[in-house]
Design a protein around this motif. Structure first.
Motif, PDB file in Angstrom:
ATOM      1  N   UNK A   1      -2.396  16.092 -16.349  1.00  0.00           N
ATOM      2  CA  UNK A   1      -0.961  16.051 -16.658  1.00  0.00           C
ATOM      3  C   UNK A   1      -0.229  14.788 -16.227  1.00  0.00           C
ATOM      4  N   UNK A   2      -0.933  13.759 -15.813  1.00  0.00           N
ATOM      5  CA  UNK A   2      -0.265  12.522 -15.428  1.00  0.00           C
ATOM      6  C   UNK A   2      -1.237  11.361 -15.563  1.00  0.00           C
ATOM      7  N   UNK A   3      -0.739  10.200 -15.981  1.00  0.00           N
ATOM      8  CA  UNK A   3      -1.594   9.032 -16.139  1.00  0.00           C
ATOM      9  C   UNK A   3      -1.850   8.373 -14.793  1.00  0.00           C
ATOM     10  N   UNK A   4      -3.117   8.022 -14.556  1.00  0.00           N
ATOM     11  CA  UNK A   4      -3.477   7.349 -13.316  1.00  0.00           C
ATOM     12  C   UNK A   4      -2.678   6.063 -13.157  1.00  0.00           C
ATOM     13  N   UNK A   5      -2.455   5.347 -14.259  1.00  0.00           N
ATOM     14  CA  UNK A   5      -1.696   4.101 -14.197  1.00  0.00           C
ATOM     15  C   UNK A   5      -0.302   4.332 -13.621  1.00  0.00           C
ATOM     16  N   UNK A   6       0.325   5.460 -13.967  1.00  0.00           N
ATOM     17  CA  UNK A   6       1.661   5.765 -13.452  1.00  0.00           C
ATOM     18  C   UNK A   6       1.620   6.061 -11.959  1.00  0.00           C
ATOM     19  N   UNK A   7       0.585   6.782 -11.540  1.00  0.00           N
ATOM     20  CA  UNK A   7       0.462   7.105 -10.114  1.00  0.00           C
ATOM     21  C   UNK A   7       0.184   5.865  -9.284  1.00  0.00           C
ATOM     22  N   UNK A   8      -0.611   4.950  -9.831  1.00  0.00           N
ATOM     23  CA  UNK A   8      -0.881   3.699  -9.129  1.00  0.00           C
ATOM     24  C   UNK A   8       0.426   2.934  -8.917  1.00  0.00           C
ATOM     25  N   UNK A   9       1.279   2.939  -9.935  1.00  0.00           N
ATOM     26  CA  UNK A   9       2.520   2.170  -9.863  1.00  0.00           C
ATOM     27  C   UNK A   9       3.605   2.869  -9.057  1.00  0.00           C
ATOM     28  N   UNK A  10       3.799   4.168  -9.301  1.00  0.00           N
ATOM     29  CA  UNK A  10       4.946   4.875  -8.742  1.00  0.00           C
ATOM     30  C   UNK A  10       4.614   5.769  -7.552  1.00  0.00           C
ATOM     31  N   UNK A  11       3.402   6.261  -7.508  1.00  0.00           N
ATOM     32  CA  UNK A  11       3.041   7.171  -6.428  1.00  0.00           C
ATOM     33  C   UNK A  11       3.331   8.634  -6.742  1.00  0.00           C
ATOM     34  N   UNK A  12       4.444   8.880  -7.422  1.00  0.00           N
ATOM     35  CA  UNK A  12       4.846  10.253  -7.727  1.00  0.00           C
ATOM     36  C   UNK A  12       5.001  10.458  -9.233  1.00  0.00           C
TER      37      UNK A  12
ATOM     38  N   UNK B   1      -4.417  10.304   0.165  1.00  0.00           N
ATOM     39  CA  UNK B   1      -3.334   9.374  -0.167  1.00  0.00           C
ATOM     40  C   UNK B   1      -3.403   8.062   0.603  1.00  0.00           C
ATOM     41  N   UNK B   2      -4.033   8.042   1.763  1.00  0.00           N
ATOM     42  CA  UNK B   2      -4.119   6.804   2.535  1.00  0.00           C
ATOM     43  C   UNK B   2      -4.994   5.757   1.845  1.00  0.00           C
ATOM     44  N   UNK B   3      -5.741   6.162   0.814  1.00  0.00           N
ATOM     45  CA  UNK B   3      -6.595   5.236   0.075  1.00  0.00           C
ATOM     46  C   UNK B   3      -5.904   4.661  -1.161  1.00  0.00           C
ATOM     47  N   UNK B   4      -4.643   4.977  -1.349  1.00  0.00           N
ATOM     48  CA  UNK B   4      -3.957   4.552  -2.585  1.00  0.00           C
ATOM     49  C   UNK B   4      -3.896   3.031  -2.714  1.00  0.00           C
ATOM     50  N   UNK B   5      -3.642   2.334  -1.622  1.00  0.00           N
ATOM     51  CA  UNK B   5      -3.569   0.871  -1.683  1.00  0.00           C
ATOM     52  C   UNK B   5      -4.903   0.273  -2.103  1.00  0.00           C
ATOM     53  N   UNK B   6      -6.003   0.799  -1.542  1.00  0.00           N
ATOM     54  CA  UNK B   6      -7.325   0.329  -1.951  1.00  0.00           C
ATOM     55  C   UNK B   6      -7.607   0.721  -3.389  1.00  0.00           C
ATOM     56  N   UNK B   7      -7.193   1.932  -3.758  1.00  0.00           N
ATOM     57  CA  UNK B   7      -7.413   2.394  -5.133  1.00  0.00           C
ATOM     58  C   UNK B   7      -6.700   1.485  -6.132  1.00  0.00           C
ATOM     59  N   UNK B   8      -5.514   1.000  -5.774  1.00  0.00           N
ATOM     60  CA  UNK B   8      -4.764   0.126  -6.665  1.00  0.00           C
ATOM     61  C   UNK B   8      -5.521  -1.172  -6.934  1.00  0.00           C
ATOM     62  N   UNK B   9      -6.199  -1.693  -5.929  1.00  0.00           N
ATOM     63  CA  UNK B   9      -6.995  -2.910  -6.110  1.00  0.00           C
ATOM     64  C   UNK B   9      -8.246  -2.622  -6.938  1.00  0.00           C
ATOM     65  N   UNK B  10      -8.890  -1.499  -6.672  1.00  0.00           N
ATOM     66  CA  UNK B  10     -10.084  -1.124  -7.414  1.00  0.00           C
ATOM     67  C   UNK B  10      -9.750  -0.873  -8.884  1.00  0.00           C
ATOM     68  N   UNK B  11      -8.578  -0.292  -9.114  1.00  0.00           N
ATOM     69  CA  UNK B  11      -8.140   0.059 -10.473  1.00  0.00           C
ATOM     70  C   UNK B  11      -8.157  -1.139 -11.417  1.00  0.00           C
ATOM     71  N   UNK B  12      -7.844  -2.307 -10.893  1.00  0.00           N
ATOM     72  CA  UNK B  12      -7.757  -3.514 -11.721  1.00  0.00           C
ATOM     73  C   UNK B  12      -9.068  -3.846 -12.414  1.00  0.00           C
ATOM     74  N   UNK B  13     -10.184  -3.453 -11.822  1.00  0.00           N
ATOM     75  CA  UNK B  13     -11.495  -3.801 -12.370  1.00  0.00           C
ATOM     76  C   UNK B  13     -12.272  -2.598 -12.904  1.00  0.00           C
ATOM     77  N   UNK B  14     -11.627  -1.451 -13.019  1.00  0.00           N
ATOM     78  CA  UNK B  14     -12.335  -0.266 -13.500  1.00  0.00           C
ATOM     79  C   UNK B  14     -12.667  -0.387 -14.990  1.00  0.00           C
ATOM     80  N   UNK B  15     -13.938  -0.227 -15.377  1.00  0.00           N
ATOM     81  CA  UNK B  15     -14.286  -0.199 -16.798  1.00  0.00           C
ATOM     82  C   UNK B  15     -13.618   0.986 -17.498  1.00  0.00           C
ATOM     83  N   UNK B  16     -13.388   0.846 -18.782  1.00  0.00           N
ATOM     84  CA  UNK B  16     -12.721   1.899 -19.535  1.00  0.00           C
ATOM     85  C   UNK B  16     -13.415   3.243 -19.444  1.00  0.00           C
TER      86      UNK B  16
END
Length: 321
Positions: free
Chosen positions: A190-201, A163-178
């Motif tokens: 059972x959950x969208x990565x986009x939702x976890x990036x935004x909400x955490x839970x 979980x300590x990598x979530x902030x870095x993951x959020x930046x990486x997510x912006x450029x992830x190819x489909x």
């Protein structure tokens, strides 16, 4: 004893035997005796295949790559990690078979990244080590640069509970190819990565209980006495009066990083100063179901409560406004 069979490597080792014998003895001075048979086995089974792969794309790079592989081999055998966790490192190094063109560029950096990732996952999310290895095996072929390999490794580690990598993951997510996002999403159920990036839970209901972190030191956990929590520079920190830790948590996992450079006295001071104010603020929205709360700390997504009767920290999710 197993022996190297790849002719270019055999020739190189004949020419450079003095240099590698010196490296071997220097490592023994640091870590003690290294079993030469284990070293031979490791080189044949894990190093030689990588050298063959590298030789196909850049024969002139054999010396540079072998030296990095040999140095890392000595280190892992010297501290027994390559023996205790042999299969993990074998699969980890085999990731390089998919990226020989990158291994040629920065062999030591890539090896260090793999070794460090395995060590960190074992410490914080040991049950997810194989998940990370399997995901990275699928992602490795998508890496066109060393930086992408490192970024995909960090993002994959976050999905495996780091979980300590979530902030870095959020930046990486912006450029992830489909296609990369699709591969990763397949591992997160059972959950969208986009939702976890935004909400955490996963849940958006204020005050949902999400689990505990820490525990009693006598059982191999973090705290020797019930801890206090505080928010320092937007990071939730905890201390038992002796050592200090940083807490990171989201729906994918919880990580408690120990021995952070924040004094126990400072955390205690901040926790006690903010306790009543934090309690009043939180209780406007939901009641804390304990009558022995000693401190409360919250960032944008997570509320943490400490209790006088427990060595654990109690975690609640907080949705974004």
């Amino acid at each position: 004893m197993e022996k190297v069979r790849f002719p270019p490597l055999i020739e190189y080792l004949k020419e450079s035997s003095d240099e590698y014998n010196k490296m071997y003895y220097q490592q023994e001075l640091k870590s003690g005796a290294i079993n030469s048979m284990m070293l031979s086995k490791w080189i044949v089974q894990n190093v030689e295949p990588l050298i063959i792969a590298v030789h196909k794309v850049a024969p002139e790079s054999l010396p540079k790559v072998f030296k990095a592989l040999y140095a890392s081999s000595l280190s892992l055998l010297g501290n027994n990690l390559a023996i205790t966790h042999e299969e993990e490192y074998k699969h980890g190094w085999n990731l390089c078979l998919h990226i020989p063109q990158l291994l040629v560029l920065q062999p030591q950096r890539i090896l260090n990244a793999i070794n460090t990732a395995l060590e960190s996952l074992r410490q914080h999310q040991p049950e997810k080590v194989l998940n990370w290895l399997n995901l990275m095996r699928n992602l490795a072929t998508k890496c066109k640069s060393v930086e992408l390999f490192l970024d995909y490794g960090r993002f994959a580690a976050w999905t495996c509970g780091m979980a300590h990598l979530r902030e870095k993951a959020a930046k990486i997510y912006l450029d992830l190819p489909g296609e990369v996002l699709e591969l990763i999403q397949g591992e997160v159920k059972n959950v969208r990565i986009a939702d976890l990036i935004e909400l955490g839970w996963r849940k958006e209901k204020y005050g949902s209980f999400e689990g505990v972190a820490g525990g009693f030191y006598g059982y191999g956990k973090a705290f020797i006495q019930p801890p206090l929590v505080a928010l320092v520079e937007n990071i939730i920190v905890a201390s038992d009066g002796v050592s200090s830790s940083a807490l990171f948590a989201d729906a994918l996992g919880t990580v408690l990083i120990s021995d952070i450079p924040v004094s126990a006295d400072y955390i205690k001071e901040q926790a006690l100063q903010s306790r009543e104010n934090q309690l009043r603020k939180i209780q406007k929205h939901f009641p804390i179901p304990f009558d022995d709360v000693t401190s409360v700390a919250a960032n944008k997504s997570t509320l943490v409560v400490s209790r006088s009767s427990s060595h654990y920290l109690f975690l609640y999710s907080i949705p974004h406004e």
